[in-house]
Design a protein around this motif. Structure first.
Motif, PDB file in Angstrom:
ATOM      1  N   HIS A  81       0.846  -1.194   0.000  1.00 37.77           N
ATOM      2  CA  HIS A  81       0.000   0.000   0.000  1.00 37.77           C
ATOM      3  C   HIS A  81       0.883   1.247   0.000  1.00 37.77           C
ATOM      4  O   HIS A  81       1.955   1.265   0.607  1.00 37.77           O
ATOM      5  N   VAL A 163      -4.517  -0.294   8.456  1.00 38.68           N
ATOM      6  CA  VAL A 163      -4.791  -1.618   7.921  1.00 38.68           C
ATOM      7  C   VAL A 163      -5.330  -2.468   9.065  1.00 38.68           C
ATOM      8  O   VAL A 163      -4.653  -2.655  10.087  1.00 38.68           O
ATOM      9  N   ARG A 168      -0.554   2.336   9.826  1.00 37.80           N
ATOM     10  CA  ARG A 168       0.639   1.945   9.064  1.00 37.80           C
ATOM     11  C   ARG A 168       1.409   3.184   8.588  1.00 37.80           C
ATOM     12  O   ARG A 168       2.633   3.188   8.571  1.00 37.80           O
ATOM     13  N   VAL A 210       0.062  -6.101   2.162  1.00 37.83           N
ATOM     14  CA  VAL A 210      -1.304  -6.463   2.533  1.00 37.83           C
ATOM     15  C   VAL A 210      -1.641  -7.789   1.873  1.00 37.83           C
ATOM     16  O   VAL A 210      -1.004  -8.198   0.892  1.00 37.83           O
ATOM     17  N   ASP A 214      -7.600  -8.132   4.171  1.00 34.47           N
ATOM     18  CA  ASP A 214      -7.228  -6.892   4.857  1.00 34.47           C
ATOM     19  C   ASP A 214      -8.162  -5.742   4.449  1.00 34.47           C
ATOM     20  O   ASP A 214      -8.560  -5.629   3.280  1.00 34.47           O
ATOM     21  N   LEU A 216      -8.233  -1.696   4.263  1.00 34.12           N
ATOM     22  CA  LEU A 216      -7.416  -0.490   4.251  1.00 34.12           C
ATOM     23  C   LEU A 216      -8.337   0.716   4.376  1.00 34.12           C
ATOM     24  O   LEU A 216      -9.311   0.846   3.617  1.00 34.12           O
TER      25      LEU A 216
END
Length: 232
Positions: A81, A163, A168, A210, A214, A216
């Motif tokens: 990401h 996340v 993050r 990721v 997951d 985000l």
């Protein structure tokens, strides 16, 4: 004269608080535009800005309050990401001076530059183009675009990615090495910018992998949240 195949659909991004959409022309991305991210990628200093492109149909538009679904792409085992402020160009031009650049901006959005990091790194080692690491389907999730006059503080705003609820990435958009105005100045010296262009302005430190399942959640103060679920 007629087309021999069906006309491809134009990628469109929702406009915040409206049924209108923003048609996408090109997607430009700025590499290593936050100091701490440059360091984590093995570089230092205020190097000259550099750019890469994604195809317009890499856009994965996500409406406010909805959760977009991004398919985990093929060939990779290390999907990363990169949370970014996205600039939507409303008025094109060439050789646009920084002092006038913001008048060419139609609006701003929260976006993700999703990256097949293993493929990108392998291409770097071989000295080959790394389009395969950046320019794949759904690699540019983006939330609704807010008109510039409705996002007055966006150039000095918190930018954050969580996340599965864990932070993050966290920084401020004012920490860009090259400001939005400077990026537009540099870009427009190499390409003629056009209405419909999107500019992904770079990501802060904290990029990481990721996996399917997951969630985000990207946030930039003054803009709608961007929520994306990674799926098989």
């Amino acid at each position: 004269m007629s087309d021999v195949i069906a006309t491809p659909a134009i990628a469109r991004v929702p406009v915040a608080g409206s049924a209108d959409t923003f048609p996408v022309h090109r997607i430009y991305c700025v590499g290593r535009n936050y100091v701490e991210h440059a360091i984590e990628m093995g570089h230092t200093g205020r190097e000259a800005p550099f750019f890469f492109l994604k195809p317009a149909d890499a856009v994965l538009p996500v409406r406010a309050g909805e959760v977009g679904q991004m398919h985990y792409p093929g060939l990779t085992r290390n999907l990363h990401h990169e949370m970014e402020l996205v600039v939507a160009i409303g008025r094109g031009g060439r050789h646009i001076p920084a002092a006038q650049a913001l008048s060419h901006v139609w609006g701003y959005a929260a976006g993700l530059d999703m990256t097949r990091r293993d493929l990108q790194n392998e291409m770097k080692k071989q000295g080959r183009p790394w389009c395969i690491g950046k320019g794949f389907e759904e690699s540019a999730p983006i939330g609704p675009i807010v008109p510039a006059d409705q996002a007055p503080g966006v150039l000095d705003a918190v930018i954050e990615l969580r996340v599965n609820g864990q932070v993050r990435q966290s920084s401020r958009t004012s920490k860009l090495i090259w400001s939005v105005a400077e990026v537009i100045e540099h870009l427009s010296s190499a390409w003629t910018l056009a209405p419909g262009d999107l500019i992904f302005t770079g990501t802060p430190e904290g990029v990481g992998a990721v996996v399917p399942g997951d969630l985000l959640v990207g946030r930039i103060e003054g803009l709608p949240e961007l929520q994306v679920r990674i799926i098989e």
